[in-house]
Design a protein around this motif. Structure first.
Motif, PDB file in Angstrom:
ATOM      1  N   TYR A 139       0.835  -1.062   0.299  1.00 56.66           N
ATOM      2  CA  TYR A 139       0.431   0.117  -0.025  1.00 56.66           C
ATOM      3  C   TYR A 139       0.686   1.239  -0.084  1.00 56.66           C
ATOM      4  N   LYS A 140       2.171   1.243   1.033  1.00 55.90           N
ATOM      5  CA  LYS A 140       3.005   2.530   1.120  1.00 55.90           C
ATOM      6  C   LYS A 140       3.677   2.402   0.046  1.00 55.90           C
ATOM      7  N   LYS A 141       3.520   1.641  -0.657  1.00 55.45           N
ATOM      8  CA  LYS A 141       4.755   1.206  -2.117  1.00 55.45           C
ATOM      9  C   LYS A 141       3.653   2.184  -3.568  1.00 55.45           C
ATOM     10  N   ALA A 142       2.557   1.443  -3.070  1.00 58.14           N
ATOM     11  CA  ALA A 142       1.873   2.424  -4.227  1.00 58.14           C
ATOM     12  C   ALA A 142       1.629   3.396  -3.798  1.00 58.14           C
ATOM     13  N   ARG A 143       1.728   4.421  -2.763  1.00 59.77           N
ATOM     14  CA  ARG A 143       1.424   5.769  -3.164  1.00 59.77           C
ATOM     15  C   ARG A 143       2.744   6.702  -2.965  1.00 59.77           C
ATOM     16  N   GLY A 144       3.377   5.630  -3.587  1.00 58.98           N
ATOM     17  CA  GLY A 144       5.296   6.267  -3.529  1.00 58.98           C
ATOM     18  C   GLY A 144       5.797   6.007  -2.338  1.00 58.98           C
ATOM     19  N   LYS A 145       5.588   5.853  -1.524  1.00 59.64           N
ATOM     20  CA  LYS A 145       5.971   6.038   0.429  1.00 59.64           C
ATOM     21  C   LYS A 145       7.239   5.000   0.645  1.00 59.64           C
ATOM     22  N   GLY A 146       7.301   4.348  -0.172  1.00 61.12           N
ATOM     23  CA  GLY A 146       8.038   2.865   0.119  1.00 61.12           C
ATOM     24  C   GLY A 146       9.096   2.966   0.293  1.00 61.12           C
ATOM     25  N   ALA A 147      10.265   2.366   0.587  1.00 66.81           N
ATOM     26  CA  ALA A 147      11.384   1.996   0.561  1.00 66.81           C
ATOM     27  C   ALA A 147      12.121   2.199  -0.753  1.00 66.81           C
ATOM     28  N   PRO A 148      13.093   3.515  -0.847  1.00 69.62           N
ATOM     29  CA  PRO A 148      13.627   3.182  -1.954  1.00 69.62           C
ATOM     30  C   PRO A 148      14.717   1.985  -2.831  1.00 69.62           C
ATOM     31  N   LYS A 149      14.680   1.928  -3.706  1.00 66.18           N
ATOM     32  CA  LYS A 149      15.214   0.878  -4.305  1.00 66.18           C
ATOM     33  C   LYS A 149      16.559   0.895  -4.113  1.00 66.18           C
ATOM     34  N   LYS A 150      16.416  -0.982  -4.296  1.00 68.08           N
ATOM     35  CA  LYS A 150      18.802  -0.285  -3.450  1.00 68.08           C
ATOM     36  C   LYS A 150      19.305  -0.363  -4.516  1.00 68.08           C
TER      37      LYS A 150
END
Length: 113
Positions: free
Chosen positions: A81-92
């Motif tokens: 859900y957070k990733k869909a909103r753009g609030k997730g962890a950045p890519k490694k």
């Protein structure tokens, strides 16, 4: 009428042997005070209750067993859900400092590309 120092040291040695103490005539710091104390580890360990087995422990013990961990599923849903909103962890990062090295080589003129 003073007593010779060697006699006092002999008396201290005997006294230490009788009372199970360490003979330390120069009074150097040896840490015996700490080493003589009772160990705290067993009493601290017995204070906390034993850890109960979790679903994750069962999954690790029996990987072929189908288990359902509701908390883990909820956590993964929340992350999606957070990733869909753009609030997730950045890519490694794929490589360690790859762009910085290319930039430095390009500035020096060694790298053409």
């Amino acid at each position: 009428m003073s007593v010779p120092k060697s006699r006092i040291l002999d008396l201290m040695k005997v006294q230490c042997r009788i009372f199970s103490m360490t003979f330390n005539p120069t009074s150097t710091r040896t840490g015996n005070k700490i080493l003589r104390q009772r160990l705290k580890g067993p009493s601290v360990a017995s204070y906390y209750p034993r850890r109960a087995a979790t679903i994750k422990d069962l999954t690790n013990l029996y990987p072929d067993l189908q288990t359902w961990d509701e908390d883990e599923e909820e956590r993964l849903e929340f992350l999606a859900y957070k990733k869909a909103r753009g609030k997730g962890a950045p890519k490694k990062k794929k490589s360690a400092g790859g762009k910085a090295i290319l930039l430095a080589l390009n500035l020096r003129g060694d790298f053409i590309g």
